[in-house]
Design an enzyme around this catalytic site. Sequence first.
Site, PDB file in Angstrom:
ATOM      1  CG  HIS A  14      47.666  32.318  42.959  1.00 45.88           C
ATOM      2  ND1 HIS A  14      48.501  31.438  42.301  1.00 45.88           N
ATOM      3  CD2 HIS A  14      47.851  33.526  42.386  1.00 45.88           C
ATOM      4  CE1 HIS A  14      49.157  32.113  41.351  1.00 45.88           C
ATOM      5  NE2 HIS A  14      48.787  33.384  41.387  1.00 45.88           N
ATOM      6  CB  SER A  40      52.348  37.080  32.282  1.00 42.89           C
ATOM      7  OG  SER A  40      52.919  35.876  32.793  1.00 42.89           O
ATOM      8  CG  ASN A  74      50.698  36.867  44.238  1.00 38.73           C
ATOM      9  OD1 ASN A  74      51.277  36.681  45.317  1.00 38.73           O
ATOM     10  ND2 ASN A  74      50.213  35.877  43.497  1.00 38.73           N
ATOM     11  CD  GLU A 128      46.199  35.297  39.036  1.00 39.94           C
ATOM     12  OE1 GLU A 128      46.743  36.389  39.138  1.00 39.94           O
ATOM     13  OE2 GLU A 128      46.677  34.257  39.523  1.00 39.94           O
ATOM     14  CD  GLU A 188      51.987  30.502  41.746  1.00 38.84           C
ATOM     15  OE1 GLU A 188      52.167  31.096  42.816  1.00 38.84           O
ATOM     16  OE2 GLU A 188      52.324  30.986  40.638  1.00 38.84           O
ATOM     17  N   GLY A 247      53.310  32.974  35.269  1.00 37.21           N
ATOM     18  CA  GLY A 247      54.732  32.687  35.349  1.00 37.21           C
ATOM     19  C   GLY A 247      55.327  32.158  34.046  1.00 37.21           C
ATOM     20  CE  LYS A 270      52.748  34.488  41.382  1.00 33.55           C
ATOM     21  NZ  LYS A 270      52.738  33.708  40.155  1.00 33.55           N
TER      22      LYS A 270
HETATM   23  C1  3PY Z   1      51.176  36.100  37.734  1.00 29.28           C
HETATM   24  O1  3PY Z   1      51.106  37.208  37.212  1.00 29.28           O
HETATM   25  O2  3PY Z   1      51.922  35.216  37.327  1.00 29.28           O
HETATM   26  C2  3PY Z   1      50.319  35.779  38.884  1.00 29.28           C
HETATM   27  O3  3PY Z   1      50.151  34.625  39.221  1.00 29.28           O
HETATM   28  C3  3PY Z   1      49.690  36.881  39.640  1.00 29.28           C
HETATM   29  O4  3PY Z   1      49.002  36.405  40.754  1.00 29.28           O
END
Ligand code: 3PY
Length: 248
Positions: A95, A210, A10, A166, A97, A172, A12
């Site tokens: 997601h 992460s 991803n 997640e 975010e 992040g 982003k």
């Molecule tokens: C991350 O690993 O921070 C993610 O949000 C993967 O989508």
Amino acid sequence: TEKKKLIAGNWKMNGTLEANDALVRAVVAGIKDAKCTVAVCVPAPYFAQVQMLKSGSALELGAQDVSQHTQGAYTGEVSAPMLREFGVRYAIVGHSERRQYHGETDALVAEKAKTALANGITPIVCVGETLADRESGKTEEVVKRQMAAVIHTNGHCISEIVVAYEPVWAIGTGKTATPEQAQEVHALLRKQLAAATAHAERVNILYGGSMNAGNAASLLAQPDIDGGLIGGASLKAADFLTIVAAAQ
Ligand code: 3PY
């Protein structure tokens, strides 16, 4: 036969034409003998570039979002049929975010998954609790509620989706769920899917938050962790390929 794991990057809102060129070329070269499925979920303006760079390889292309509508007066949105035209196979939906910064609700995320499926795109449906949820013992309640909306809206097609767990507190932040913490949630998601479909074993349940070159192997060794959705580490070819190698 065992199902293939899925490692999806991803990116982003990162990338440039120049950086993408080097990254995708390195990934394509590095996955020639990969035993898992490998995808990169890229910003929409780069679909054409990545489609061209990956041609002839096993690398799959993904989007980071998709509209719940298929066409019309929805300024700024990108539709599933548009994704199809660029050879996009996956679309991340929900997601954290998007849920946090764009107000996406459980119902909207479920609709997006449905539109994706109806147009031949596999949705990667993200669920996960915040730190406050976890600390107040609500992890199970929250992820079950998020998953229930998607099951309700998608009916028997639910076995066609990919799920990504997640934990929001691990996104992040550099904090990762322990393999045991992640496995516990993955097992309950599998159980919830099994109540809705006879094919719950077929569903890839990815861990995200992460996942990196250092922790991937121990996470991927868990029985219900069928791959990863990789944030920052997907922008570095060497790290991403180390994760791919851990998913054999
Ligand atoms: C991350 O690993 O921070 C993610 O949000 C993967 O989508």
